[in-house]
Design an enzyme around this catalytic site. Structure first.
Site, PDB file in Angstrom:
ATOM      1  N   LYS A  93       0.805  -1.218   0.000  1.00  0.00           N
ATOM      2  CA  LYS A  93       0.000   0.000   0.000  1.00  0.00           C
ATOM      3  C   LYS A  93       0.841   1.272   0.000  1.00  0.00           C
ATOM      4  O   LYS A  93       1.924   1.310   0.558  1.00  0.00           O
ATOM      5  CB  LYS A  93      -0.916  -0.006   1.237  1.00  0.00           C
ATOM      6  N   SER A 147     -12.899   5.551   1.685  1.00  0.00           N
ATOM      7  CA  SER A 147     -12.207   6.814   1.909  1.00  0.00           C
ATOM      8  C   SER A 147     -11.265   6.617   3.088  1.00  0.00           C
ATOM      9  O   SER A 147     -11.705   6.508   4.231  1.00  0.00           O
ATOM     10  CB  SER A 147     -13.216   7.928   2.204  1.00  0.00           C
ATOM     11  N   ASN A 220       1.690   6.812  -7.089  1.00  0.00           N
ATOM     12  CA  ASN A 220       0.245   6.945  -7.016  1.00  0.00           C
ATOM     13  C   ASN A 220      -0.159   8.335  -7.497  1.00  0.00           C
ATOM     14  O   ASN A 220      -0.151   9.292  -6.735  1.00  0.00           O
ATOM     15  CB  ASN A 220      -0.235   6.694  -5.586  1.00  0.00           C
ATOM     16  N   CYS A 223      -4.990   9.062  -6.784  1.00  0.00           N
ATOM     17  CA  CYS A 223      -5.790   9.594  -5.686  1.00  0.00           C
ATOM     18  C   CYS A 223      -5.719  11.118  -5.729  1.00  0.00           C
ATOM     19  O   CYS A 223      -4.807  11.685  -6.325  1.00  0.00           O
ATOM     20  CB  CYS A 223      -5.283   9.080  -4.343  1.00  0.00           C
ATOM     21  N   ILE A 288      -7.810   1.057 -13.707  1.00  0.00           N
ATOM     22  CA  ILE A 288      -8.106   2.358 -13.127  1.00  0.00           C
ATOM     23  C   ILE A 288      -8.098   2.256 -11.600  1.00  0.00           C
ATOM     24  O   ILE A 288      -8.113   1.147 -11.063  1.00  0.00           O
ATOM     25  CB  ILE A 288      -9.480   2.878 -13.600  1.00  0.00           C
ATOM     26  N   ASN A 289      -8.125   3.412 -10.962  1.00  0.00           N
ATOM     27  CA  ASN A 289      -8.416   3.444  -9.546  1.00  0.00           C
ATOM     28  C   ASN A 289      -9.936   3.369  -9.422  1.00  0.00           C
ATOM     29  O   ASN A 289     -10.635   3.063 -10.380  1.00  0.00           O
ATOM     30  CB  ASN A 289      -7.874   4.743  -8.930  1.00  0.00           C
ATOM     31  N   GLY A 347      -9.829  -2.703 -11.254  1.00  0.00           N
ATOM     32  CA  GLY A 347     -11.093  -1.986 -11.155  1.00  0.00           C
ATOM     33  C   GLY A 347     -12.279  -2.859 -11.498  1.00  0.00           C
ATOM     34  O   GLY A 347     -12.657  -2.958 -12.660  1.00  0.00           O
ATOM     35  N   GLY A 348     -12.844  -3.527 -10.508  1.00  0.00           N
ATOM     36  CA  GLY A 348     -14.082  -4.267 -10.735  1.00  0.00           C
ATOM     37  C   GLY A 348     -13.956  -5.760 -10.908  1.00  0.00           C
ATOM     38  O   GLY A 348     -14.958  -6.436 -11.177  1.00  0.00           O
ATOM     39  N   ALA A 369      -8.670  -5.770  -5.997  1.00  0.00           N
ATOM     40  CA  ALA A 369      -8.562  -5.306  -4.607  1.00  0.00           C
ATOM     41  C   ALA A 369      -9.815  -5.691  -3.841  1.00  0.00           C
ATOM     42  O   ALA A 369      -9.787  -6.557  -2.971  1.00  0.00           O
ATOM     43  CB  ALA A 369      -8.330  -3.797  -4.570  1.00  0.00           C
TER      44      ALA A 369
END
Length: 390
Positions: A93, A147, A220, A223, A288-289, A347-348, A369
């Protein structure tokens, strides 16, 4: 970490019979210290493929194109578990140059995403969704928002934990360390002096990651960062990408650099960023994020995650179409412009077939993730799915 044989039937479903291995009722700090929460559950035994079937990933041979992006792997304990579960490209992370607290709990809630609400070509502008009052009952319905505030452990902790995470991997696996810059205290992040300091800090933490043994570093950019472009989102501004990536690649030398990006409303802007990244000696792009949306508590106009946090990243199954569309466009740009960029997709991904969909769309590595947190057997189920000739 001991493993044992588990039949395909036993691997068929983790959720909702078992809770996610990231406890959404606990704080980020509690999950980092005491997680992952899979104690007492078996780890599937895995037969690695022959070495001649391993793939090259940024100069490292890996046993499969399955991975976990920056986000859920909070410490070496999380890296060790994800590696044992069959994920071969692991992302530690995002870390900072100094300790940084995260947002208070709640950090994750379920959300209701109406059918067709997230269309790949209609993401511009604010979107409002509600916190869900219903817990999803299958992975294909899983939708959350998160968040965290990009928390980071102290340098002293990281100096010991990153090497420990690397040591937990087997041959055929590799770890990425994600890094992010921190604007100077009391600064808006904008203005030449603040931006210079922001870049310096980004370079400092990247060099620190390398000194701890990072074989690959990810910046990163996805974000909401302060510094760089006026939007506060680095990946959308070619100049910010060039300025920061050039300093990072010069500092890292032969250590490959990945940049993490999000969605683009404009294809030309996306192409400009990719071209700039390649010119700056970036080795790979990951996207993607999550998809940023405004999330309110059910039946109210109050932010679901607490005051000051109306906007947050939506993750899970509903953003898959957006991610696949991103990958197809990214692959088209890379091939058309003959850019030396490796493409990483995330992503997904929530089911075994989702991995293959990402690879078919042009990703060279496919990462999950949310899917991994809610179904830790997802990689093992993908291997079983492929073994059946699918």
């Amino acid at each position: 970490m001991a493993s044992q044989e588990i039949s395909g039937g036993d691997l068929f479903q983790w959720w909702p019979a078992n809770p996610p291995i990231y406890d959404i009722n606990k704080s980020y700090a509690e999950n980092a210290e005491f997680g992952p929460f899979m104690h007492g559950h078996p780890i599937p035994a895995r037969a690695f493929p022959p070495r001649d079937q391993w793939i090259d990933f940024l100069g490292h041979k890996v046993a499969s194109p399955l991975g976990v992006p920056a986000g859920p792997l909070l410490t070496s304990n999380w890296i060790e578990l994800a590696a044992a579960l069959g994920f071969d490209v692991l992302s530690y992370k995002s870390i900072r140059s100094r300790a940084h607290p995260g947002h208070p709990a709640p950090n994750v809630v379920y959300v209701d995403i109406p059918e067709g609400y997230l269309e790949p070509h209609a993401l511009a502008g604010s979107r409002l969704v509600q916190q869900s009052t219903r817990v999803p009952q299958c992975m294909s319905e899983l939708a959350i928002t998160n968040s965290f505030g990009m928390p980071s452990k102290s340098i002293e902790f990281l100096r010991e934990d990153i090497p420990r995470a690397n040591a937990s991997l087997k041959d055929g696996q590799v770890m990425i360390v994600s890094v992010t810059g921190t604007p100077p205290a009391g600064s808006s992040g904008h203005g030449s002096a603040a931006e210079t300091e922001f870049v310096r800090d980004f370079v400092e933490v990247a060099e620190f990651a390398k000194s701890c043994g990072a074989k690959i570093v990810e910046a990163n950019f996805s974000c909401p960062n302060l510094g760089g472009s006026g939007s506060g989102v680095l990946y959308q501004d070619p100049k910010s990408v060039r300025d920061i990536a050039t300093h990072l690649t010069q500092a890292l030398g032969d250590t490959p650099l990945i940049i993490k990006v999000g969605t683009y409303d404009d294809k030309q802007q996306m192409a400009d960023v990719f071209r700039t990244a390649a010119q700056s000696r970036v080795a790979a792009v990951c996207g993607i994020n999550s998809v940023s949306m405004q999330v309110v508590a059910a039946g109210t106009d109050r932010p679901a995650l607490g005051e000051g946090r109306l906007s947050s990243g939506v993750c899970g199954a509903p953003i898959k179409r957006v991610a696949v569309d991103f990958l197809r466009e990214a692959r088209s740009i890379i091939d058309r412009e003959q850019l030396k960029l490796t493409l990483i997709g995330c992503g997904g991904i929530c089911t075994p077939s989702d991995f293959q969909e990402f690879l078919d769309a042009g990703a060279q590595v496919a990462m999950t993730a949310t899917g991994m947190m809610w179904d830790p057997y997802l990689a093992a189920r993908f291997f079983g799915w492929k073994a059946q000739g699918r």
